[in-house]
Design a protein around this motif. Structure first.
Motif, PDB file in Angstrom:
ATOM      1  N   LEU A  58      34.700  75.772  25.919  1.00  0.00           N
ATOM      2  CA  LEU A  58      35.981  75.094  25.865  1.00  0.00           C
ATOM      3  C   LEU A  58      35.788  73.663  26.353  1.00  0.00           C
ATOM      4  O   LEU A  58      35.313  73.430  27.469  1.00  0.00           O
ATOM      5  CB  LEU A  58      36.997  75.823  26.747  1.00  0.00           C
ATOM      6  N   LEU A 105      40.573  68.821  25.798  1.00  0.00           N
ATOM      7  CA  LEU A 105      41.804  69.567  26.076  1.00  0.00           C
ATOM      8  C   LEU A 105      42.765  68.746  26.930  1.00  0.00           C
ATOM      9  O   LEU A 105      43.967  68.648  26.632  1.00  0.00           O
ATOM     10  CB  LEU A 105      41.466  70.876  26.790  1.00  0.00           C
ATOM     11  N   SER A 140      46.556  66.628  26.253  1.00  0.00           N
ATOM     12  CA  SER A 140      47.704  67.307  26.854  1.00  0.00           C
ATOM     13  C   SER A 140      48.283  66.589  28.064  1.00  0.00           C
ATOM     14  O   SER A 140      49.497  66.372  28.140  1.00  0.00           O
ATOM     15  CB  SER A 140      47.331  68.743  27.249  1.00  0.00           C
ATOM     16  N   CYS A 159      33.220  77.177  29.820  1.00  0.00           N
ATOM     17  CA  CYS A 159      33.872  75.866  29.865  1.00  0.00           C
ATOM     18  C   CYS A 159      32.832  74.772  30.078  1.00  0.00           C
ATOM     19  O   CYS A 159      31.696  75.037  30.486  1.00  0.00           O
ATOM     20  CB  CYS A 159      34.900  75.803  30.997  1.00  0.00           C
ATOM     21  N   LEU A 194      49.549  71.761  26.941  1.00  0.00           N
ATOM     22  CA  LEU A 194      48.275  72.470  27.040  1.00  0.00           C
ATOM     23  C   LEU A 194      48.123  73.489  25.915  1.00  0.00           C
ATOM     24  O   LEU A 194      47.039  73.637  25.328  1.00  0.00           O
ATOM     25  CB  LEU A 194      48.170  73.163  28.403  1.00  0.00           C
ATOM     26  N   ALA A 236      47.291  71.619  22.685  1.00  0.00           N
ATOM     27  CA  ALA A 236      45.935  71.080  22.728  1.00  0.00           C
ATOM     28  C   ALA A 236      44.906  72.184  22.525  1.00  0.00           C
ATOM     29  O   ALA A 236      43.902  71.996  21.821  1.00  0.00           O
ATOM     30  CB  ALA A 236      45.700  70.360  24.051  1.00  0.00           C
ATOM     31  N   ALA A 237      45.132  73.338  23.131  1.00  0.00           N
ATOM     32  CA  ALA A 237      44.207  74.459  22.967  1.00  0.00           C
ATOM     33  C   ALA A 237      44.141  74.901  21.507  1.00  0.00           C
ATOM     34  O   ALA A 237      43.059  75.178  20.971  1.00  0.00           O
ATOM     35  CB  ALA A 237      44.633  75.618  23.864  1.00  0.00           C
ATOM     36  N   LEU A 288      42.100  72.629  19.375  1.00  0.00           N
ATOM     37  CA  LEU A 288      40.656  72.731  19.596  1.00  0.00           C
ATOM     38  C   LEU A 288      40.094  74.076  19.145  1.00  0.00           C
ATOM     39  O   LEU A 288      38.907  74.352  19.358  1.00  0.00           O
ATOM     40  CB  LEU A 288      40.347  72.504  21.079  1.00  0.00           C
ATOM     41  N   SER A 327      40.971  77.172  20.192  1.00  0.00           N
ATOM     42  CA  SER A 327      40.967  78.249  21.179  1.00  0.00           C
ATOM     43  C   SER A 327      41.782  79.428  20.666  1.00  0.00           C
ATOM     44  O   SER A 327      42.666  79.285  19.813  1.00  0.00           O
ATOM     45  CB  SER A 327      41.552  77.745  22.499  1.00  0.00           C
ATOM     46  N   VAL A 365      43.844  79.343  29.001  1.00  0.00           N
ATOM     47  CA  VAL A 365      43.276  78.941  27.723  1.00  0.00           C
ATOM     48  C   VAL A 365      41.910  79.600  27.587  1.00  0.00           C
ATOM     49  O   VAL A 365      40.966  79.246  28.300  1.00  0.00           O
ATOM     50  CB  VAL A 365      43.131  77.403  27.634  1.00  0.00           C
TER      51      VAL A 365
END
Length: 370
Positions: free
Chosen positions: A50, A55, A59, A91, A155, A158-159, A162, A164, A186
């Protein structure tokens, strides 16, 4: 950071809803907590990690030196929400707890990971109430909760941008951090893509609150799309409607079967909404005003917290839907004496306006174009 909420949140909400006006501004204090330790940059993410750098830029990070311009909306651009990053495996930062500085886009390590920390990121959202109270005084606490909901939704989006897996919002905190009002977990990117339509990074960075006026009534299908987004995200405690003007002014809701809009009340509501929304006269000329309603006068603290967090979360997602359809939009969070149910003839104290999103088909700068 301040205690997450006053000792008597129902009393604080009653004060915020009253006609009493705030006094002169007071100092807002520091814009970021004094996190200990050296500031750390975010490493490049591995192919299965991640990407915390991306992220948070999409956000919570500030895009200007003042710290006012950010992807998450905030009443008065005061940005009271503080974030602790609980980092697990998968992460771009090593596992542990970190304080996040959105002005400098840096992390400060606070300690190692606790047992049972899940993979991915858990963002614990709390507030420094002084920042918002410096301008809004006794009206601050509903706005603090709404701002936390907007940060959680930022958030979430944004996740998804990307790749997620679907983020999980817990609107009552329950994080290891004692002052968390809400948490957002996330997960690391997985093999399955998020459900369409996933937002793009460019969309998230371009999403801003448009300055008033916001004239022009949205088409019915667009208004339905915005209402549907809000209702899906807002949970079971809130109802959603939209006040419109034009030749047939009134309140509209999404039909139960989702097939269109239905009129639930006739008459021009926008001037009254303008008076209830701290006297913001421009609201009377907005093309439409999306309204979250609920949170009765006798609601307890968990109910108040949940409905306001969910309202901020839902309005943030509805704002993106509005922008995708070419609308101008601006959240409206401060409401006084806004007992919509009583105004419509229902028993008083049961159906208050919690949050709103003003909508228009034309932006303010277009109004000045010959």
């Amino acid at each position: 950071m301040n205690h997450p909420e006053p000792d008597d949140l129902p009393a604080a909400l009653a004060q915020a809803r009253s006609a009493r006006r705030p006094g002169p501004d007071t100092p807002a204090g520091a814009a970021v907590p004094a996190w200990p330790g050296p500031p750390l940059t975010f490493p490049d993410a591995g192919p299965a990690d991640l990407d915390l750098d991306a992220l948070l830029r999409l956000s919570l990070a500030a895009a200007d030196g003042s710290g006012r311009l950010r992807p998450a909306s905030s009443a008065g651009a005061l940005h009271p929400v503080d974030t602790v990053l609980v980092v697990g495996d998968g992460c771009s930062l090593p596992p542990g707890r970190y304080g996040y500085d959105p002005l400098r886009h840096r992390a400060h390590r606070l300690g190692g990971p606790a047992d049972g920390t899940p993979p991915g990121l858990t963002a614990e959202l709390s507030v420094t109430a002084q920042r918002t109270a410096s301008h809004y005084a006794h009206r601050a606490w509903p706005l603090l909760l709404l701002d936390t909901g907007h940060a959680a939704a930022a958030l979430h989006l944004a996740a998804r941008a990307l790749g997620s897996a679907e983020p999980v919002l817990c609107p009552d905190g329950h994080g290891a951090h004692a002052t968390a009002l809400a948490t957002v977990h996330v997960p690391p990117p997985g093999p399955a893509s998020p459900p369409p339509p996933a937002p793009t990074p460019a969309e998230l960075l371009a999403r801003r609150s448009d300055p008033p006026p916001l004239p022009g009534t949205p088409p019915a299908d667009v208004l339905l799309a915005v209402l549907t987004t809000a209702a899906r995200a807002g949970g079971d405690d809130l109802r959603w409607c939209a006040a419109v003007g034009g030749p047939r002014p009134g309140l509209l809701e999404a039909a139960p079967d989702g097939a269109g809009l239905r009129r639930t009340a006739a008459g021009e509501a926008r001037p009254t909404l303008a008076a209830w929304a701290a006297g913001q006269a421009w609201i009377a000329g907005a093309g439409a005003v999306l309204l979250a309603r609920g949170c009765p006068a006798d609601a307890d603290a968990p109910h108040i917290r949940r409905t306001h967090l969910r309202a901020g979360y839902a309005v943030h997602l509805a704002h993106l839907t509005a922008r995708r359809h070419g609308l101008a939009a601006r959240p409206v969070g401060s409401w006084q004496q806004a007992d919509l149910g009583a105004a419509l003839g229902a028993p008083p104290g049961r159906d208050w306006i919690v949050h709103a999103l003003a909508l228009g088909t034309r932006h303010a700068d277009e109004e000045n174009t010959p």
